[in-house]
Scaffold this motif. Structure first.
Motif, mmCIF file in Angstrom:
data_model
loop_
_atom_site.group_PDB
_atom_site.id
_atom_site.type_symbol
_atom_site.label_atom_id
_atom_site.label_comp_id
_atom_site.label_asym_id
_atom_site.label_seq_id
_atom_site.Cartn_x
_atom_site.Cartn_y
_atom_site.Cartn_z
ATOM 1 N N MET A 1 -1.765 22.223 3.236
ATOM 2 C CA MET A 1 -2.328 21.484 3.454
ATOM 3 C C MET A 1 -2.997 20.132 3.695
ATOM 4 N N ALA A 2 -3.223 20.719 2.471
ATOM 5 C CA ALA A 2 -3.888 19.944 1.375
ATOM 6 C C ALA A 2 -3.243 18.910 1.176
ATOM 7 N N TYR A 3 -1.798 18.794 0.619
ATOM 8 C CA TYR A 3 -1.064 18.122 0.476
ATOM 9 C C TYR A 3 -0.230 16.895 1.993
ATOM 10 N N LEU A 4 -0.438 18.395 2.704
ATOM 11 C CA LEU A 4 -0.343 17.791 4.354
ATOM 12 C C LEU A 4 -0.993 16.181 4.658
ATOM 13 N N TYR A 5 -2.134 16.148 4.443
ATOM 14 C CA TYR A 5 -3.708 15.755 4.513
ATOM 15 C C TYR A 5 -3.080 14.193 3.863
ATOM 16 N N ALA A 6 -2.975 15.041 1.788
ATOM 17 C CA ALA A 6 -3.138 13.771 1.285
ATOM 18 C C ALA A 6 -2.088 13.029 1.620
ATOM 19 N N GLY A 7 -0.220 13.091 2.098
ATOM 20 C CA GLY A 7 0.356 12.432 2.586
ATOM 21 C C GLY A 7 0.480 11.466 3.341
ATOM 22 N N LEU A 8 -0.363 12.204 4.787
ATOM 23 C CA LEU A 8 -0.774 11.502 5.883
ATOM 24 C C LEU A 8 -1.117 10.297 5.492
ATOM 25 N N GLY A 9 -2.709 10.379 4.686
ATOM 26 C CA GLY A 9 -3.811 9.285 4.224
ATOM 27 C C GLY A 9 -3.196 8.353 3.281
ATOM 28 N N ILE A 10 -1.857 9.044 1.836
ATOM 29 C CA ILE A 10 -1.093 7.532 1.510
ATOM 30 C C ILE A 10 0.163 6.407 2.996
ATOM 31 N N ALA A 11 0.310 7.621 3.397
ATOM 32 C CA ALA A 11 1.186 6.727 4.541
ATOM 33 C C ALA A 11 0.733 5.621 5.598
ATOM 34 N N MET A 12 -0.727 5.728 6.269
ATOM 35 C CA MET A 12 -1.414 5.455 6.652
ATOM 36 C C MET A 12 -1.770 4.172 6.244
ATOM 37 N N LEU A 13 -2.579 4.126 4.382
ATOM 38 C CA LEU A 13 -2.702 3.061 3.623
ATOM 39 C C LEU A 13 -2.104 2.301 3.461
ATOM 40 N N THR A 14 -0.398 3.091 3.245
ATOM 41 C CA THR A 14 0.403 2.182 2.741
ATOM 42 C C THR A 14 0.810 0.940 4.337
ATOM 43 N N GLY A 15 1.078 2.016 5.590
ATOM 44 C CA GLY A 15 0.838 0.381 6.919
ATOM 45 C C GLY A 15 -0.175 -0.012 6.795
ATOM 46 N N ILE A 16 -1.223 0.318 6.295
ATOM 47 C CA ILE A 16 -2.434 -1.069 6.807
ATOM 48 C C ILE A 16 -2.361 -1.981 5.910
ATOM 49 N N MET A 17 -1.999 -1.347 4.679
ATOM 50 C CA MET A 17 -1.733 -2.749 3.519
ATOM 51 C C MET A 17 -0.412 -3.457 3.973
ATOM 52 N N ALA A 18 0.407 -3.457 4.415
ATOM 53 C CA ALA A 18 1.711 -4.154 5.221
ATOM 54 C C ALA A 18 1.633 -4.994 5.843
ATOM 55 N N ILE A 19 0.602 -4.362 6.934
ATOM 56 C CA ILE A 19 0.107 -5.164 8.923
ATOM 57 C C ILE A 19 -0.925 -6.419 7.390
ATOM 58 N N PHE A 20 -1.692 -6.224 6.782
ATOM 59 C CA PHE A 20 -2.130 -7.347 5.795
ATOM 60 C C PHE A 20 -1.789 -8.392 5.498
ATOM 61 N N GLU A 21 -0.369 -8.016 4.936
ATOM 62 C CA GLU A 21 0.603 -8.345 3.861
ATOM 63 C C GLU A 21 0.865 -9.629 4.990
ATOM 64 N N MET A 22 1.504 -9.372 6.421
ATOM 65 C CA MET A 22 2.850 -9.719 6.995
ATOM 66 C C MET A 22 1.285 -10.711 7.896
ATOM 67 N N ALA A 23 -0.642 -10.338 8.559
ATOM 68 C CA ALA A 23 -0.919 -11.471 8.408
ATOM 69 C C ALA A 23 -1.179 -12.499 7.760
ATOM 70 N N THR A 24 -1.189 -12.438 6.556
ATOM 71 C CA THR A 24 -1.841 -12.920 5.498
ATOM 72 C C THR A 24 -0.383 -14.077 5.343
ATOM 73 N N SER A 25 0.967 -13.760 5.598
ATOM 74 C CA SER A 25 2.008 -14.975 5.154
ATOM 75 C C SER A 25 1.712 -14.885 6.872
ATOM 76 N N TYR A 26 1.954 -14.953 7.895
ATOM 77 C CA TYR A 26 1.908 -15.490 8.771
ATOM 78 C C TYR A 26 0.879 -16.574 8.955
ATOM 79 N N VAL A 27 -0.653 -16.487 8.601
ATOM 80 C CA VAL A 27 -2.014 -17.322 8.309
ATOM 81 C C VAL A 27 -1.404 -18.046 7.322
#
Length: 138
Positions: A1-27
């Motif tokens: 179960m700990a591996y599942l939560y760790a994987g979901l956390g990494i996936a969420m952080l990667t998605g958030i970082m990608a959104i910030f990268e797209m926003a800064t390049s657009y601005v």
């Protein structure tokens, strides 16, 4: 179960970082619009920077050329090597108190004695009318 939560956390952080990268390049892209006289040629599409350079040189070489005079719009189009039928003249431009514009289906040029020459590429399927605007005018 700990591996599942760790994987979901990494996936969420990667998605958030990608959104910030797209926003800064657009601005960053939005902040690169400058008057054509000082902008780098890599900011324009389809070779419009060459046309703008020729227009700037023509205006500098003809100090008596009244670009914003509606009565001489056809003469100005001829002097600037603009297609008379493709470019429409407009004597008033919002945010450019002493400006005028020449607009075709894919190119808009704004002349202002205080702010200089501004130009942009319009989408290729853009209709030609008085309400055609560049991104920096919105």
């Amino acid at each position: 179960m700990a591996y599942l939560y760790a994987g979901l956390g990494i996936a969420m952080l990667t998605g958030i970082m990608a959104i910030f990268e797209m926003a800064t390049s657009y601005v960053q892209f939005q902040n690169t619009w400058q008057p054509a006289s000082i902008a780098s040629s890599s900011l324009y599409y389809n070779g419009l920077q060459l046309k703008d350079q020729v227009i700037t040189q023509t205006i500098a070489g003809n100090p008596g050329l009244d670009v914003c005079n509606a009565a001489s719009a056809d003469d100005v189009k001829e002097a600037l090597d603009l297609d008379k039928l493709a470019y429409a003249f407009s004597g008033s431009v919002a945010n450019f108190a002493s400006g005028c514009s020449y607009t075709s289906s894919g190119h808009r040029i704004i002349f202002d004695s205080n702010k200089g020459l501004w130009s942009c590429a319009l989408p290729s399927n853009h209709p030609v009318n008085k309400d055609s605007k560049c991104d920096f005018e919105v």
